[in-house]
Design an enzyme around this catalytic site. Structure first.
Site, PDB file in Angstrom:
ATOM      1  N   THR A 171       2.934  -6.498  -8.977  1.00 52.97           N
ATOM      2  CA  THR A 171       2.687  -5.122  -9.538  1.00 52.97           C
ATOM      3  C   THR A 171       3.475  -4.971 -10.875  1.00 52.97           C
ATOM      4  O   THR A 171       3.896  -4.031 -11.221  1.00 52.97           O
ATOM      5  CB  THR A 171       3.493  -4.109  -8.571  1.00 52.97           C
ATOM      6  OG1 THR A 171       5.010  -4.601  -8.409  1.00 52.97           O
ATOM      7  CG2 THR A 171       3.080  -4.256  -7.050  1.00 52.97           C
ATOM      8  N   CYS A 208      10.135   4.893 -14.795  1.00 47.10           N
ATOM      9  CA  CYS A 208       8.866   5.344 -15.281  1.00 47.10           C
ATOM     10  C   CYS A 208       8.947   6.552 -15.943  1.00 47.10           C
ATOM     11  O   CYS A 208       7.641   7.032 -16.244  1.00 47.10           O
ATOM     12  CB  CYS A 208       7.819   5.074 -14.184  1.00 47.10           C
ATOM     13  SG  CYS A 208       8.078   3.356 -13.405  1.00 47.10           S
ATOM     14  N   HIS A 267       1.351   8.817 -11.470  1.00 48.23           N
ATOM     15  CA  HIS A 267       1.968   7.443 -11.763  1.00 48.23           C
ATOM     16  C   HIS A 267       1.450   6.494 -11.069  1.00 48.23           C
ATOM     17  O   HIS A 267       1.513   6.517  -9.778  1.00 48.23           O
ATOM     18  CB  HIS A 267       3.232   7.443 -11.708  1.00 48.23           C
ATOM     19  CG  HIS A 267       4.327   6.201 -11.856  1.00 48.23           C
ATOM     20  ND1 HIS A 267       4.112   5.444 -12.906  1.00 48.23           N
ATOM     21  CD2 HIS A 267       4.813   5.713 -11.122  1.00 48.23           C
ATOM     22  CE1 HIS A 267       4.908   4.290 -12.818  1.00 48.23           C
ATOM     23  NE2 HIS A 267       5.465   4.473 -11.822  1.00 48.23           N
ATOM     24  N   ASN A 302       1.077  -2.250 -13.481  1.00 48.36           N
ATOM     25  CA  ASN A 302       1.903  -1.003 -13.665  1.00 48.36           C
ATOM     26  C   ASN A 302       2.663  -1.072 -14.994  1.00 48.36           C
ATOM     27  O   ASN A 302       2.923  -2.169 -15.530  1.00 48.36           O
ATOM     28  CB  ASN A 302       3.205  -1.144 -12.586  1.00 48.36           C
ATOM     29  CG  ASN A 302       4.097   0.231 -12.446  1.00 48.36           C
ATOM     30  OD1 ASN A 302       4.008   1.173 -13.565  1.00 48.36           O
ATOM     31  ND2 ASN A 302       4.966   0.277 -11.794  1.00 48.36           N
ATOM     32  N   GLU A 357      11.869   1.909 -20.298  1.00 48.20           N
ATOM     33  CA  GLU A 357      12.888   1.471 -19.322  1.00 48.20           C
ATOM     34  C   GLU A 357      13.043  -0.078 -19.711  1.00 48.20           C
ATOM     35  O   GLU A 357      13.672  -0.854 -18.744  1.00 48.20           O
ATOM     36  CB  GLU A 357      12.568   1.610 -17.779  1.00 48.20           C
ATOM     37  CG  GLU A 357      11.274   0.947 -17.358  1.00 48.20           C
ATOM     38  CD  GLU A 357      11.278   0.899 -15.776  1.00 48.20           C
ATOM     39  OE1 GLU A 357      10.187   1.592 -15.395  1.00 48.20           O
ATOM     40  OE2 GLU A 357      11.962   0.410 -15.182  1.00 48.20           O
TER      41      GLU A 357
HETATM   42  N1  ACO Z   1      -6.080  -7.667   3.077  1.00 50.21           N
HETATM   43  C1  ACO Z   1      -5.985  -6.339   2.917  1.00 50.21           C
HETATM   44  N2  ACO Z   1      -4.745  -5.706   2.931  1.00 50.21           N
HETATM   45  C2  ACO Z   1      -3.688  -6.476   2.858  1.00 50.21           C
HETATM   46  C3  ACO Z   1      -3.808  -7.935   3.304  1.00 50.21           C
HETATM   47  C4  ACO Z   1      -4.978  -8.360   3.242  1.00 50.21           C
HETATM   48  N3  ACO Z   1      -5.043  -9.824   3.363  1.00 50.21           N
HETATM   49  N4  ACO Z   1      -2.449  -8.438   3.454  1.00 50.21           N
HETATM   50  C5  ACO Z   1      -1.719  -7.222   3.294  1.00 50.21           C
HETATM   51  N5  ACO Z   1      -2.407  -6.244   3.219  1.00 50.21           N
HETATM   52  C6  ACO Z   1      -2.000  -4.625   2.793  1.00 50.21           C
HETATM   53  C7  ACO Z   1      -0.730  -4.399   3.824  1.00 50.21           C
HETATM   54  O1  ACO Z   1      -1.522  -3.696   5.178  1.00 50.21           O
HETATM   55  C8  ACO Z   1      -0.348  -3.107   2.958  1.00 50.21           C
HETATM   56  O2  ACO Z   1      -0.878  -1.865   2.806  1.00 50.21           O
HETATM   57  P1  ACO Z   1      -0.530  -0.628   3.434  1.00 50.21           P
HETATM   58  O3  ACO Z   1       0.622  -0.174   2.609  1.00 50.21           O
HETATM   59  O4  ACO Z   1      -1.733   0.447   3.267  1.00 50.21           O
HETATM   60  O5  ACO Z   1      -0.093  -0.664   4.948  1.00 50.21           O
HETATM   61  C9  ACO Z   1      -0.098  -3.574   1.700  1.00 50.21           C
HETATM   62  O6  ACO Z   1      -1.355  -4.724   1.383  1.00 50.21           O
HETATM   63  C10 ACO Z   1       1.041  -4.217   1.090  1.00 50.21           C
HETATM   64  O7  ACO Z   1       1.600  -5.248   2.058  1.00 50.21           O
HETATM   65  P2  ACO Z   1       2.868  -5.195   2.401  1.00 50.21           P
HETATM   66  O8  ACO Z   1       3.205  -6.627   3.321  1.00 50.21           O
HETATM   67  O9  ACO Z   1       3.210  -3.874   3.487  1.00 50.21           O
HETATM   68  O10 ACO Z   1       4.009  -4.988   1.468  1.00 50.21           O
HETATM   69  P3  ACO Z   1       4.429  -6.228   0.314  1.00 50.21           P
HETATM   70  O11 ACO Z   1       5.687  -6.734   1.043  1.00 50.21           O
HETATM   71  O12 ACO Z   1       3.428  -7.400  -0.013  1.00 50.21           O
HETATM   72  O13 ACO Z   1       5.279  -5.506  -0.974  1.00 50.21           O
HETATM   73  C11 ACO Z   1       5.272  -3.698  -2.380  1.00 50.21           C
HETATM   74  C12 ACO Z   1       4.395  -4.478  -1.296  1.00 50.21           C
HETATM   75  C13 ACO Z   1       6.323  -3.014  -1.482  1.00 50.21           C
HETATM   76  C14 ACO Z   1       4.531  -2.697  -3.161  1.00 50.21           C
HETATM   77  C15 ACO Z   1       5.973  -4.641  -3.350  1.00 50.21           C
HETATM   78  O14 ACO Z   1       5.128  -5.040  -4.026  1.00 50.21           O
HETATM   79  C16 ACO Z   1       6.844  -4.061  -4.347  1.00 50.21           C
HETATM   80  O15 ACO Z   1       8.199  -3.825  -3.971  1.00 50.21           O
HETATM   81  N6  ACO Z   1       6.461  -3.495  -5.522  1.00 50.21           N
HETATM   82  C17 ACO Z   1       7.338  -2.875  -6.595  1.00 50.21           C
HETATM   83  C18 ACO Z   1       7.961  -1.549  -6.076  1.00 50.21           C
HETATM   84  C19 ACO Z   1       7.251  -0.483  -6.667  1.00 50.21           C
HETATM   85  O16 ACO Z   1       6.222  -0.605  -7.271  1.00 50.21           O
HETATM   86  N7  ACO Z   1       7.444   0.753  -6.331  1.00 50.21           N
HETATM   87  C20 ACO Z   1       6.875   1.874  -6.473  1.00 50.21           C
HETATM   88  C21 ACO Z   1       7.459   3.051  -7.156  1.00 50.21           C
HETATM   89  S1  ACO Z   1       8.483   2.614  -8.261  1.00 50.21           S
HETATM   90  C22 ACO Z   1       7.892   1.951  -9.819  1.00 50.21           C
HETATM   91  O17 ACO Z   1       7.052   2.538 -10.286  1.00 50.21           O
HETATM   92  C23 ACO Z   1       8.397   0.790 -10.280  1.00 50.21           C
END
Ligand code: ACO
Length: 448
Positions: A158, A116, A246, A325, A82
């Protein structure tokens, strides 16, 4: 042809990486957010001399050499990616350089693209070809290659980068159970790349998680249905030894497997014991939509799933946690981790894979493993991939340097008329690298 599937594999990822713990501190995120919150350890990235084309040249050359496969024996080459470098010219055509040099230009196949999922589409194309009336007796070759990079912000940790090559043929040690496939495809805007001037995606992270889990549910439903029709009994998690997902980041893999356990609970399948049933009972009446948002359910199902996760999923998580990823390559890097960890204990085992591509396209499918004959044996695949050594010999960069490289790459994306620093000192011998993009946007590579 019988027992068609993967007969050989190789994996390449850049030796340049950044530790998530260090990145976390640099980004001002709370301690543990990337390592525990996302479940990631380290992230590989392409420096200015590597890209998806150089990585695929490297991994294809390495596979052919190490397994002693004559390039003339390849009859189909399919690429999943991609990462758009050219809107018309396929990555496959760049890889043809290897085959042209040996006088083999009679090779079908082009690139497949949908987030992906492209690698899985490419893999199915090759397997279907070998199973079909148009097969000419030669091997298929699948390449999954991607560089996952995100704008600064919560998605940046990520990222990742890798290329995987898989040789496809009959009597495979990793054979497809071709009748066991369940797919779910739909139109959503969870992650997409509409801005052709930027390498970065537009991503609705929360939506992409929900879409992933909904697609998993749908695929599992179709998969179970097909299994039951074929085998005359209900499918449960216990009917497979390992589950490979994945992996955008490990936390989502943990949630996904827990979701399968919850599915087995609602289907009253045999994998959930009495204690597990009791813990999940309060959630039995949730509607589908409610269940995706319910944090207590998420926690309870992860708890119930924990021993099964440790046995059936944990051995598949090494490379995705260490490299990040890898988009199309992610699921096959997870599968490579399983072979690395368990190659001597996989004989006659069933492994289920779940492939997800945003947008969205998803399939759950089944593989049946056996040791096989040298050089196409599981133990030889493990030793040729040499995952442990490749992970160990990487070079950790400080986050500042990583950010600097990301900025340079933003500038270089879609650009012409530049030469790279040609610094291949960190690359292993045999690695291809980018030297120049000329005034006609033509790309030039050299081999170390
Ligand atoms: N210690 C431990 N855990 C923590 C801490 C900490 N200090 N701070 C946060 N966390 C946890 C949160 O509780 C959350 O866990 P949970 O999901 O079990 O509740 C996790 O860390 C993530 O934190 P969030 O604040 O919920 O999310 P954030 O705004 O940081 O975004 C996300 C995370 C959405 C995964 C972001 O990185 C993203 O958009 N990534 C790309 C999208 C992606 O890969 N999508 C997946 C499918 S598509 C593909 O493959 C491209």
């Amino acid at each position: 042809a019988k027992n068609v599937g993967i007969i050989a594999m190789d994996i390449y990822f850049p030796p340049t990486c950044v530790q998530q713990e260090v990145l976390e501190a640099h980004d001002g995120a709370s301690k543990g957010k990337y390592t525990i919150g996302l479940g990631q350890d380290c992230m590989a990235f392409c420096s200015e001399v590597e890209d998806v084309i150089s990585m695929s040249l490297t991994v294809v050359t390495s596979l052919l050499e190490k397994y002693g496969v004559d390039p003339k024996q390849i009859g189909r080459l399919e690429v999943g990616s991609e990462t758009v470098i050219d809107k018309s010219k396929s990555i496959k055509t760049f890889i043809m350089q290897i085959f042209e040099a040996c006088g083999n230009t009679d090779i079908e196949g082009v690139d497949s693209t949908n987030a992906c999922y492209g690698g899985t589409a490419a893999l199915f194309n090759c397997v279907n070809w070998v199973e079909s009336a148009s097969w000419d007796g030669r091997y298929g070759l699948v390449v999954c290659t991607d560089s996952a990079v995100y704008a600064e912000g919560p998605a940046r940790p990520t990222g990742g980068a890798a290329a995987i090559a898989m040789l496809i043929g009959p009597d495979a040690p990793i054979a497809f159970e071709s009748k066991l496939r369940g797919s779910h495809m739909a139109h959503v805007y969870d992650f997409y790349k509409p801005n052709l001037a930027s390498e970065y995606p537009v991503v609705d992270g929360k939506l992409s998680q929900t879409c992933y889990l909904m697609a998993l549910d749908a695929c599992y439903k179709y998969f179970c249905h097909k299994f039951e029709k074929l085998e005359g009994k209900q499918f449960s998690i216990n009917d497979a030894e390992y589950f490979v997902f994945h992996s955008p980041y490990n936390k989502l893999v943990q949630k996904s497997f827990a979701r399968l356990v919850f599915n087995d609970f609602t289907r009253n399948a045999s994998s959930v014991d009495e204690a597990g049933k009791e813990k999940l009972a309060p959630f039995a009446s949730l509607t589908g939509d409610e269940s995706y948002q319910n944090r207590d359910l998420e926690k309870a199902s992860q708890q119930v799933a924990k021993p099964l996760y440790d046995a059936k999923v944990q051995p598949t998580t090494l490379v995705p946690k260490q490299v990040g990823n890898m988009y199309t390559a992610s699921i096959y890097a997870a599968f490579a981790s399983l072979i690395h960890n368990k190659h001597s204990a996989l004989n006659d085992k069933r492994v289920i894979l779940f492939s997800y591509g945003s947008g969205l396209t998803a399939t759950m499918f089944s593989l049946r493993l056996r040791e096989g004959q040298h050089p196409f044996s599981l133990s030889n695949i493990a030793s040729i991939m040499n995952v442990g050594e490749k992970l160990k010999s990487r070079h950790e960069f400080p986050p500042e340097k990583f950010v600097e490289i990301m900025q340079l790459m933003e500038h270089r994306y879609g650009a012409k008329d530049f030469v790279t620093n040609k610094d291949c000192s960190l690359l292993a011998p045999g690695t291809y690298y980018l030297t120049e993009v000329d005034s006609m946007y033509r790309r030039f590579y050299a081999k170390k």
